[in-house]
Design a protein around this motif. Structure first.
Motif, PDB file in Angstrom:
ATOM      1  N   VAL A   5       1.151  -1.493   0.378  1.00 34.84           N
ATOM      2  CA  VAL A   5      -0.003  -0.267   0.142  1.00 34.84           C
ATOM      3  C   VAL A   5       0.534   1.194  -0.131  1.00 34.84           C
ATOM      4  CG1 VAL A   5      -1.937   1.494   1.176  1.00 34.84           C
ATOM      5  CG2 VAL A   5      -1.876  -1.281   1.536  1.00 34.84           C
ATOM      6  N   GLU A   6       0.565   2.121  -0.981  1.00 37.41           N
ATOM      7  CA  GLU A   6       1.523   3.429  -1.357  1.00 37.41           C
ATOM      8  C   GLU A   6       0.347   4.663  -0.405  1.00 37.41           C
ATOM      9  OE1 GLU A   6       1.987   1.169  -5.076  1.00 37.41           O
ATOM     10  OE2 GLU A   6      -0.132   1.835  -4.169  1.00 37.41           O
ATOM     11  N   SER A   7       1.690   4.979   0.198  1.00 38.79           N
ATOM     12  CA  SER A   7       1.360   6.749   0.335  1.00 38.79           C
ATOM     13  C   SER A   7       1.723   7.689  -0.092  1.00 38.79           C
ATOM     14  CB  SER A   7       0.964   6.642   1.978  1.00 38.79           C
ATOM     15  OG  SER A   7       1.401   5.650   2.348  1.00 38.79           O
ATOM     16  N   GLY A   8       1.489   8.923   0.509  1.00 41.33           N
ATOM     17  CA  GLY A   8       2.342  10.000   0.718  1.00 41.33           C
ATOM     18  C   GLY A   8       2.159  10.757  -0.964  1.00 41.33           C
ATOM     19  N   LEU A  20       7.269   9.372  -0.670  1.00 46.57           N
ATOM     20  CA  LEU A  20       5.582   8.282  -0.315  1.00 46.57           C
ATOM     21  C   LEU A  20       7.104   7.404   0.117  1.00 46.57           C
ATOM     22  CD1 LEU A  20       6.652   8.204  -4.721  1.00 46.57           C
ATOM     23  CD2 LEU A  20       4.691   9.106  -3.064  1.00 46.57           C
ATOM     24  N   SER A  21       5.635   6.313   1.065  1.00 46.22           N
ATOM     25  CA  SER A  21       5.715   5.288   1.906  1.00 46.22           C
ATOM     26  C   SER A  21       5.410   4.002   1.092  1.00 46.22           C
ATOM     27  CB  SER A  21       5.350   5.649   3.298  1.00 46.22           C
ATOM     28  OG  SER A  21       6.113   6.265   3.992  1.00 46.22           O
ATOM     29  N   CYS A  22       5.744   3.355   1.407  1.00 46.56           N
ATOM     30  CA  CYS A  22       5.407   1.850   0.936  1.00 46.56           C
ATOM     31  C   CYS A  22       4.876   0.822   1.775  1.00 46.56           C
ATOM     32  CB  CYS A  22       5.888   0.888   0.081  1.00 46.56           C
ATOM     33  SG  CYS A  22       4.865  -0.618  -0.898  1.00 46.56           S
ATOM     34  N   THR A  78       8.679  -1.408   5.745  1.00 45.02           N
ATOM     35  CA  THR A  78       8.160  -0.355   4.746  1.00 45.02           C
ATOM     36  C   THR A  78       9.472  -0.300   3.835  1.00 45.02           C
ATOM     37  OG1 THR A  78       8.664   1.540   5.946  1.00 45.02           O
ATOM     38  CG2 THR A  78       6.730   0.480   6.131  1.00 45.02           C
ATOM     39  N   THR A 120       0.126   5.672  -6.504  1.00 44.74           N
ATOM     40  CA  THR A 120      -0.785   7.129  -5.644  1.00 44.74           C
ATOM     41  C   THR A 120       0.407   7.693  -6.551  1.00 44.74           C
ATOM     42  OG1 THR A 120      -0.265   8.362  -3.844  1.00 44.74           O
ATOM     43  CG2 THR A 120       1.661   6.684  -4.489  1.00 44.74           C
TER      44      THR A 120
END
Length: 126
Positions: A5-8, A20-22, A78, A120
């Motif tokens: 799940v990616e975010s940022g 970005l984080s995964c 992560t 993302t």
């Protein structure tokens, strides 16, 4: 079930930064190569950066060298992508990927990655 799940992602002005984080679940990232790829509208998915699992070797696309930094935290399961001095041409959907391989020569090819996140969106305004 393995999930990445990616975010940022988000909207940023040119010259700005994003991180970005995964986050992975269902498997340990410690024995997987991790990569970031991106796809802009109307273009093919392209390699951005990757990090091996055995010796933490990093590889970058020429277009992002110096500006982007990939890192991993196996304790938190992560991987991150720090993006600085963003340009309009960096606008794309960014995908995190994990692959159970150790050869550094394979880091830049999407064909060797087994798991992919949903992506993302990163939008850089000029």
């Amino acid at each position: 079930q393995v999930q990445l799940v990616e975010s940022g992602g988000g909207l940023v002005q040119g010259g700005g930064s994003l991180r970005l984080s995964c986050a992975a679940s269902g498997m340990p990232l410690s024995n997987h190569a991790m990569g970031w790829f991106r796809q802009a509208p109307g273009k093919e998915r392209e390699f951005v950066a990757a990090i091996s699992w055995s010796i933490y070797r990093t590889v970058y696309a020429d277009s992002v060298k110096v500006r982007f930094t990939i890192s991993r935290d196996n304790a938190k399961n992560t991987v991150s992508l720090q993006m600085n001095n963003l340009k309009s041409e960096d606008t794309a959907v960014y995908y995190c990927a994990a692959g159970a391989f150790s050869l550094v020569a394979r880091l830049g090819s999407p064909n060797f990655y087994d798991y992919w996140g949903q992506g993302t969106q990163v939008t850089v305004s000029s």
